[in-house]
Design a protein around this motif. Structure first.
Motif, PDB file in Angstrom:
ATOM      1  N   ILE A  74       0.826  -1.215   0.000  1.00  0.00           N
ATOM      2  CA  ILE A  74       0.000   0.000   0.000  1.00  0.00           C
ATOM      3  C   ILE A  74       0.858   1.262   0.000  1.00  0.00           C
ATOM      4  O   ILE A  74       0.632   2.186  -0.788  1.00  0.00           O
ATOM      5  CB  ILE A  74      -0.944  -0.004   1.224  1.00  0.00           C
ATOM      6  CG1 ILE A  74      -2.068  -1.018   0.996  1.00  0.00           C
ATOM      7  CG2 ILE A  74      -1.519   1.372   1.496  1.00  0.00           C
ATOM      8  CD1 ILE A  74      -2.893  -1.304   2.226  1.00  0.00           C
ATOM      9  N   ILE A  75       1.853   1.285   0.867  1.00  0.00           N
ATOM     10  CA  ILE A  75       2.661   2.510   0.971  1.00  0.00           C
ATOM     11  C   ILE A  75       3.486   2.722  -0.297  1.00  0.00           C
ATOM     12  O   ILE A  75       3.568   3.843  -0.823  1.00  0.00           O
ATOM     13  CB  ILE A  75       3.527   2.482   2.244  1.00  0.00           C
ATOM     14  CG1 ILE A  75       2.607   2.641   3.455  1.00  0.00           C
ATOM     15  CG2 ILE A  75       4.597   3.568   2.221  1.00  0.00           C
ATOM     16  CD1 ILE A  75       3.282   2.564   4.798  1.00  0.00           C
ATOM     17  N   SER A 128       1.022   3.779  -3.085  1.00  0.00           N
ATOM     18  CA  SER A 128       0.528   5.146  -2.879  1.00  0.00           C
ATOM     19  C   SER A 128       1.599   6.192  -3.207  1.00  0.00           C
ATOM     20  O   SER A 128       1.366   7.134  -3.955  1.00  0.00           O
ATOM     21  CB  SER A 128       0.078   5.296  -1.421  1.00  0.00           C
ATOM     22  OG  SER A 128       0.050   6.651  -1.040  1.00  0.00           O
ATOM     23  N   GLU A 129       2.774   5.983  -2.635  1.00  0.00           N
ATOM     24  CA  GLU A 129       3.787   7.040  -2.696  1.00  0.00           C
ATOM     25  C   GLU A 129       4.626   6.992  -3.971  1.00  0.00           C
ATOM     26  O   GLU A 129       5.027   8.034  -4.476  1.00  0.00           O
ATOM     27  CB  GLU A 129       4.711   6.947  -1.473  1.00  0.00           C
ATOM     28  CG  GLU A 129       3.968   6.974  -0.139  1.00  0.00           C
ATOM     29  CD  GLU A 129       3.077   8.191   0.002  1.00  0.00           C
ATOM     30  OE1 GLU A 129       3.575   9.310  -0.146  1.00  0.00           O
ATOM     31  OE2 GLU A 129       1.856   8.012   0.231  1.00  0.00           O
ATOM     32  N   ARG A 151       1.427   8.740  -6.466  1.00  0.00           N
ATOM     33  CA  ARG A 151       1.861  10.137  -6.310  1.00  0.00           C
ATOM     34  C   ARG A 151       3.066  10.461  -7.194  1.00  0.00           C
ATOM     35  O   ARG A 151       3.102  11.495  -7.850  1.00  0.00           O
ATOM     36  CB  ARG A 151       2.176  10.429  -4.844  1.00  0.00           C
ATOM     37  CG  ARG A 151       0.914  10.487  -3.970  1.00  0.00           C
ATOM     38  CD  ARG A 151       1.229  10.912  -2.557  1.00  0.00           C
ATOM     39  NE  ARG A 151       2.034  12.117  -2.552  1.00  0.00           N
ATOM     40  CZ  ARG A 151       3.151  12.254  -1.862  1.00  0.00           C
ATOM     41  NH1 ARG A 151       3.602  11.282  -1.111  1.00  0.00           N
ATOM     42  NH2 ARG A 151       3.820  13.380  -1.912  1.00  0.00           N
ATOM     43  N   ILE A 188       7.683   0.158   7.653  1.00  0.00           N
ATOM     44  CA  ILE A 188       7.953   0.430   6.236  1.00  0.00           C
ATOM     45  C   ILE A 188       7.630   1.888   5.897  1.00  0.00           C
ATOM     46  O   ILE A 188       6.673   2.469   6.394  1.00  0.00           O
ATOM     47  CB  ILE A 188       7.157  -0.536   5.329  1.00  0.00           C
ATOM     48  CG1 ILE A 188       7.571  -0.397   3.867  1.00  0.00           C
ATOM     49  CG2 ILE A 188       5.658  -0.302   5.487  1.00  0.00           C
ATOM     50  CD1 ILE A 188       8.934  -0.903   3.569  1.00  0.00           C
ATOM     51  N   HIS A 189       8.470   2.449   5.067  1.00  0.00           N
ATOM     52  CA  HIS A 189       8.284   3.822   4.593  1.00  0.00           C
ATOM     53  C   HIS A 189       8.808   3.815   3.169  1.00  0.00           C
ATOM     54  O   HIS A 189       9.703   3.025   2.834  1.00  0.00           O
ATOM     55  CB  HIS A 189       9.097   4.782   5.475  1.00  0.00           C
ATOM     56  CG  HIS A 189       8.887   6.231   5.163  1.00  0.00           C
ATOM     57  ND1 HIS A 189       9.546   6.866   4.136  1.00  0.00           N
ATOM     58  CD2 HIS A 189       8.105   7.161   5.738  1.00  0.00           C
ATOM     59  CE1 HIS A 189       9.156   8.135   4.100  1.00  0.00           C
ATOM     60  NE2 HIS A 189       8.287   8.340   5.071  1.00  0.00           N
ATOM     61  N   SER A 222      -2.150   4.764   3.550  1.00  0.00           N
ATOM     62  CA  SER A 222      -0.746   5.128   3.800  1.00  0.00           C
ATOM     63  C   SER A 222      -0.666   6.237   4.833  1.00  0.00           C
ATOM     64  O   SER A 222       0.160   6.199   5.759  1.00  0.00           O
ATOM     65  CB  SER A 222      -0.060   5.612   2.516  1.00  0.00           C
ATOM     66  OG  SER A 222       0.098   4.544   1.639  1.00  0.00           O
ATOM     67  N   LEU A 231       1.253   5.841   8.295  1.00  0.00           N
ATOM     68  CA  LEU A 231       2.465   6.626   8.543  1.00  0.00           C
ATOM     69  C   LEU A 231       2.281   7.581   9.729  1.00  0.00           C
ATOM     70  O   LEU A 231       3.201   7.793  10.521  1.00  0.00           O
ATOM     71  CB  LEU A 231       2.867   7.400   7.283  1.00  0.00           C
ATOM     72  CG  LEU A 231       3.345   6.513   6.127  1.00  0.00           C
ATOM     73  CD1 LEU A 231       3.518   7.324   4.845  1.00  0.00           C
ATOM     74  CD2 LEU A 231       4.646   5.804   6.467  1.00  0.00           C
ATOM     75  N   GLU A 275       4.011  16.940   7.228  1.00  0.00           N
ATOM     76  CA  GLU A 275       4.691  16.447   6.022  1.00  0.00           C
ATOM     77  C   GLU A 275       3.682  15.821   5.058  1.00  0.00           C
ATOM     78  O   GLU A 275       3.737  16.037   3.846  1.00  0.00           O
ATOM     79  CB  GLU A 275       5.731  15.418   6.460  1.00  0.00           C
ATOM     80  CG  GLU A 275       6.650  14.936   5.371  1.00  0.00           C
ATOM     81  CD  GLU A 275       7.569  13.835   5.916  1.00  0.00           C
ATOM     82  OE1 GLU A 275       8.319  14.114   6.853  1.00  0.00           O
ATOM     83  OE2 GLU A 275       7.495  12.712   5.393  1.00  0.00           O
ATOM     84  N   ARG A 276       2.747  15.058   5.618  1.00  0.00           N
ATOM     85  CA  ARG A 276       1.746  14.413   4.765  1.00  0.00           C
ATOM     86  C   ARG A 276       0.807  15.439   4.138  1.00  0.00           C
ATOM     87  O   ARG A 276       0.392  15.298   2.997  1.00  0.00           O
ATOM     88  CB  ARG A 276       0.945  13.366   5.549  1.00  0.00           C
ATOM     89  CG  ARG A 276       1.751  12.249   6.152  1.00  0.00           C
ATOM     90  CD  ARG A 276       2.689  11.572   5.194  1.00  0.00           C
ATOM     91  NE  ARG A 276       1.995  10.905   4.108  1.00  0.00           N
ATOM     92  CZ  ARG A 276       2.579  10.431   3.013  1.00  0.00           C
ATOM     93  NH1 ARG A 276       3.880  10.564   2.840  1.00  0.00           N
ATOM     94  NH2 ARG A 276       1.881   9.845   2.078  1.00  0.00           N
ATOM     95  N   ASP A 304       2.800  16.944   1.392  1.00  0.00           N
ATOM     96  CA  ASP A 304       2.889  16.015   0.263  1.00  0.00           C
ATOM     97  C   ASP A 304       1.571  15.943  -0.499  1.00  0.00           C
ATOM     98  O   ASP A 304       1.542  15.694  -1.703  1.00  0.00           O
ATOM     99  CB  ASP A 304       3.266  14.603   0.749  1.00  0.00           C
ATOM    100  CG  ASP A 304       4.727  14.512   1.158  1.00  0.00           C
ATOM    101  OD1 ASP A 304       5.485  15.451   0.836  1.00  0.00           O
ATOM    102  OD2 ASP A 304       5.106  13.524   1.808  1.00  0.00           O
ATOM    103  N   ALA A 305       0.467  16.138   0.236  1.00  0.00           N
ATOM    104  CA  ALA A 305      -0.848  16.096  -0.412  1.00  0.00           C
ATOM    105  C   ALA A 305      -1.145  17.408  -1.141  1.00  0.00           C
ATOM    106  O   ALA A 305      -2.216  17.573  -1.707  1.00  0.00           O
ATOM    107  CB  ALA A 305      -1.930  15.818   0.629  1.00  0.00           C
TER     108      ALA A 305
END
Lengths: 325, 387
Positions: free
Chosen positions: A51-52, A55-56, A60, A131-132, B24, B28, B48-49, B52-53
Motif C-alpha cells: 500500500i505505501i 501510494s507514494e 503520487r 515500512i516507509h 498510507s 504513517l 509532512e503528509r 505532500d498532499a
C-alpha cells in the motif's frame, strides 16, 4: 586499506527525498523500475508494504512500474492479501517450472528476474514493520543520480521487536558483527566499509543481477556483494542510510542456521577466488542440540548450499526479455 | 442541499479508488507515537503528509499545531471552515506502534482514537482533487495536540483563542463510530483525588492507614450522593491506581473521576459536594487527601433544528447511515462554547477502541469520508450562515 569508498559512496536517504527529481532522472534515462517483495508467511506486513509503495511511488510519483510478490509457499493469507491490494503475485514454484524446485529467499530473488520487466530491480524484505517509501526511493537515488553506481545496499539502526508490545532501541546485526565482518576483515578488508552487508534491502541494475549466480537461501546477500565486487569492483556499489528499521527478533538458533549458510557461501566464493584451498568437502548439515525430557536431541538442518546460475544463462529468460547470453 | 446530496453516493466509490493514499497516511501518521503532551513527532509527520498532499499552505503555529489550508474561491468574503482531528493518543511511546493491515481491517494501538481521523484529514487535499471539489471558503485542516485526559483540549483552545477572524463552521473527525452525530456537550469537571500516607523512617506500624482503603471510603461516599433525575447528572469513577505490592500497605493511591451533567450549576454543586467529602475524610483521618481539577467544560449545544445538524442528518441518511446522537466532550465543546456551529462525525466502524489491538474496518471508511465531505459542502453552501 583505503577508506575513501565509505566517504564517497555512502548516502543518507534524505539526499534523495526530492522524488520529482528522481522521476525526472528515470524518465530521462528511459528506465523501468520493478519492486520485488520475496515472501513466506508475511500476512502481518505485506499489505502495508504494498500500500505505501503503491501510494507514494506509483500513484503520487511514478517511480515504480510494477510491484511483484514472489512467494515460497506461504500457508497464511499472504497471497490473498497481496492480491487484494493490487500486487502481481507469483508462487516461485510456478516460475520456470521445468527447473528443479528449490525453496528459499535467494530462489525468489533469482526468479523475480524472470517475471519482472524493470531495468532496475529493488528487493525489499517483506517483514518490515516500520515500512516507509524511503526504503525504496533511497535505494534508487544513487542508481538514478550517479551513472557509475549500479548496486545499492541499505543500512540502518535496527531496533528489535522483543515481544508483541515493546521494542528495544538498539541491537540486531549479530550475524554481521560475529561472522561477516571478521571474514571480510580477513579476506576483503575493503568490504568492511559496507556497514550492513546482510541487510535485506538492495537494488541493482538488471545488467548486473542477471550476470551473477544466486544461492537459494540466506547466503544470497553475501554472494551478491562478493560477486559484484569481484566482477565490477567496489565503486559500482553504494550504501544508503535508511535511519531505522524495525524487524522481528530471531532466536540464537535461527541465527546459527543463517550463519551456517553464509559461511558455506563465503567459503565457496573464496575458494573459487583461490584465496584458500579447502582440503575437505564441507558437510551439508547444521547440527544443533535441544534438551528433551532428560536427554539431548540433535536437530539436523540439511542445507545443501545450492545456487542458481546467472539468469542470463537461462534460454527462456533470454527469449522472454530479448537478452543476449 | 439536494445538489450536494445527490453527488454523495458516487463519491464513495471514487474515494475507494485512492484507498492506498488514505491508508498510507493513516499508517504513517498512526505508527508515529503521540502520547498527550509529546506529539512533536506526529505533528511533524502530519504536516509532512499535508504538504505532500499539496495543501496550499502548511505550517505550525506558535503552539506547534500543524495546519494545512486549502484556499477557497471566495475566501475574502467567506470565513474559513475548520476540519479538525486530535493527534494525541493514550499510548506511551515505548509501546510498539505497529499497524497490521489485512484485506478489510487495520489493527493497532490508537487506530480508532485517533489515527484513522488524522490520516483521513491529511488525505483530504488529495480526495478533494480526486472528486474535483472546490470550496468558497478556505478549508483549514488542523491536527490538534493536547486533547485527551490531562491535555484538557489545550490544543484546540489555543488554536481558536489565537485565530483571527470569524469561523464559518467546523467538523470534528473521530475514528469511531461511523454514524455518530454529536452536536452537544455536557458540562464536565474531570478531577483526581490523591491520597498519600506519609512513610516513616525505620519500623512501620503494622496497622497504619492504607491509602487505597481511604479512597475506598471516598468512593463509598460519592456513590451515596443523591443525584437528581432532572437535570441529568452522574459521576463516573474512571481510573484508580495505588500501592506497591501484595503484602505492603499502600502509601499512595489515586482516583480519577468525572462529573457530567447538562447543567453547569449541577456540575458545580456536585464538585462542591465531592470536595466536602474529601475534606471531611482528610479531617477525620489526618491523612493527606487532595482533590485536583484536571479539566472542565461548560455544557453547550446546537439545537436539533439547527441547519447544520439537519444537513448532517440528511447527508448521513443519503449515505445509508442512521445518525446516533450523544453528548461529546471533545473539541466540539470548544467550538460550540465560542458560538461556532460544529458537529463531530465518526470515520468508520471498529472494535476495541482503547486497547492495543484496536481494529478499524476499511470499507465503511469510504462512506465515512463521503459523509464528512457532504457536511463540509453543506457548510460551504451556507447552512451555518443562516444561524
Amino acid at each position: 586499506m583505503n577508506h575513501s569508498w565509505l566517504k564517497t559512496n555512502t548516502f543518507h536517504h534524505s539526499e534523495f527525498k526530492d522524488l520529482e527529481k528522481l522521476v525526472e532522472a528515470k524518465n530521462r534515462k528511459q528506465l523501468k523500475i520493478s519492486l520485488c517483495l520475496p515472501t513466506l508467511n508475511e500476512e502481518k506486513t505485506i499489505a502495508k508494504e504494498i500500500i505505501i509503495m503503491k501510494s507514494e511511488l506509483m500513484t503520487r510519483f511514478p517511480l515504480l512500474d510494477e510491484i511483484v510478490v514472489v512467494d515460497s509457499g506461504s500457508t497464511d493469507h499472504t497471497l490473498d492479501i497481496a492480491k487484494s491490494y493490487g500486487a502481481d503475485v507469483y508462487e516461485a514454484k510456478n516460475i520456470l517450472p521445468h527447473l528443479e524446485n528449490f525453496t528459499g529467499k535467494g530462489e525468489n530473488l533469482w526468479k523475480a528476474l524472470h517475471i519482472t520487466q524493470g531495468d532496475i530491480i529493488i528487493y525489499l524484505d517483506a517483514d518490515i514493520k516500520n515500512i516507509h517509501h524511503r526504503f525504496a526511493y533511497a535505494l534508487l537515488g544513487p542508481l538514478l543520480m550517479f551513472d557509475h553506481i549500479k548496486y545499492t545496499k541499505a543500512f540502518y539502526d535496527r531496533p528489535i521487536a522483543i515481544d508483541r508490545k515493546k521494542i528495544r532501541p538498539t541491537g540486531g546485526g549479530r550475524v554481521t558483527e560475529l561472522i561477516i565482518r571478521p571474514l571480510f576483515s580477513l579476506f576483503f578488508p575493503e568490504l568492511t566499509q559496507i556497514i550492513q552487508p546482510l541487510s535485506g534491502e538492495y537494488a541493482g541494475f538488471r545488467s548486473l543481477m542477471e550476470n551473477i549466480s544466486f544461492p537459494i537461501g540466506y547466503g544470497v546477500e553475501t554472494s551478491l556483494i562478493l560477486d559484484i565486487y569481484e566482477k565490477w569492483g567496489l565503486d559500482v556499489i553504494a550504501q544508503v542510510d535508511l535511519d531505522r528499521r524495525v524487524h522481528r527478533n530471531q532466536d540464537t538458533k535461527a541465527l546459527g542456521r543463517m550463519a551456517f549458510v553464509i559461511l558455506k557461501t563465503f567459503f565457496n566464493r573464496i575458494e573459487r577466488l583461490e584465496k584458500i584451498k579447502l582440503n575437505t568437502e564441507l558437510f551439508h548439515e547444521m547440527i544443533q542440540y535441544k534438551l528433551t525430557a532428560d536427554e539431548y536431541e540433535a536437530d539436523l538442518y540439511k542445507i545443501t548450499g545450492d545456487e542458481r546460475p546467472p539468469m542470463i544463462s537461462i534460454p527462456e529468460y533470454c527469449k522472454k526479455l530479448n537478452r543476449q547470453p | 442541499m439536494e445538489n450536494i446530496l445527490k453527488k454523495l453516493p458516487a463519491f464513495v466509490d471514487q474515494i475507494r479508488e485512492i484507498q492506498e493514499v488514505i491508508i498510507s497516511n493513516i499508517v504513517l501518521i498512526g505508527q508515529t507515537p503521540a502520547p498527550t503532551n509529546h506529539e512533536e513527532a506526529r505533528t511533524e509527520i502530519f504536516l509532512e503528509r499535508l504538504s505532500d498532499a499539496q495543501a496550499d499552505y502548511c505550517a505550525t503555529d506558535d503552539y506547534n499545531i500543524p495546519i494545512g489550508i486549502i484556499k477557497g474561491t471566495s475566501a475574502e468574503s467567506r470565513p474559513p471552515i475548520f476540519v479538525v482531528a486530535h493527534l494525541d493518543t493514550f499510548f506511551n511511546a515505548d509501546i510498539d506502534h505497529n499497524f497490521i493491515i489485512r484485506e478489510d481491517s487495520i489493527t493497532g494501538p490508537g487506530i480508532l482514537d485517533n489515527s484513522a481521523s488524522a490520516g483521513v484529514l491529511a488525505s483530504l487535499p488529495v480526495i478533494f482533487r480526486k472528486l474535483d471539489l472546490k470550496f468558497e471558503s478556505d478549508i483549514v485542516l488542523a491536527g490538534v495536540p493536547q486533547s485527551i485526559g490531562k491535555g484538557n483540549l489545550q490544543g484546540i483552545r489555543h488554536l481558536l483563542d489565537t485565530w483571527k477572524g470569524p469561523i464559518r463552521g467546523a467538523v470534528i473527525v473521530e475514528g469511531e463510530q461511523l454514524g455518530r452525530l454529536n452536536y452537544y456537550s455536557e458540562g464536565i469537571i474531570r478531577g483526581e483525588i490523591t491520597c498519600n500516607v506519609s512513610s516513616t523512617n525505620g519500623w512501620e506500624h503494622r496497622y497504619k492507614p492504607n491509602a487505597i482503603l481511604i479512597l475506598h471510603k471516598v468512593i463509598d461516599e460519592i456513590l451515596a450522593m443523591e443525584l437528581p433525575q432532572q437535570p441529568r447528572a452522574r459521576v463516573i469513577i474512571g481510573k484508580i491506581n495505588g500501592g506497591f505490592k501484595h503484602g505492603v500497605i499502600a502509601y499512595n493511591a489515586r482516583l480519577g473521576f468525572e462529573i457530567q451533567s447538562d447543567s453547569n450549576n449541577m456540575v458545580k454543586r456536585m464538585h462542591a459536594e465531592i470536595k466536602d467529602i474529601v475534606n471531611g475524610i482528610a479531617h477525620e483521618t489526618h491523612i493527606s487527601i487532595k482533590l485536583n481539577i484536571i479539566s472542565n467544560l461548560t455544557p453547550t449545544k446546537l439545537k436539533y433544528k439547527h441547519p447544520l445538524v439537519k444537513s448532517a442528518v440528511s447527508v448521513m441518511k443519503k449515505l445509508g447511515l442512521q445518525p446516533a446522537s450523544d453528548s461529546s466532550e471533545s473539541e466540539l465543546s470548544i467550538f460550540l462554547v465560542r458560538k461556532i456551529p460544529a458537529v463531530t462525525l465518526g470515520v468508520t466502524e471498529g472494535t476495541n477502541v482503547h486497547l492495543e489491538n484496536a481494529s478499524m474496518k476499511i470499507k465503511p471508511m469510504f462512506t465515512g469520508i463521503a459523509q464528512i465531505i457532504g457536511v463540509i459542502m453543506a457548510i460551504d453552501s451556507g447552512v451555518c450562515d443562516e444561524s
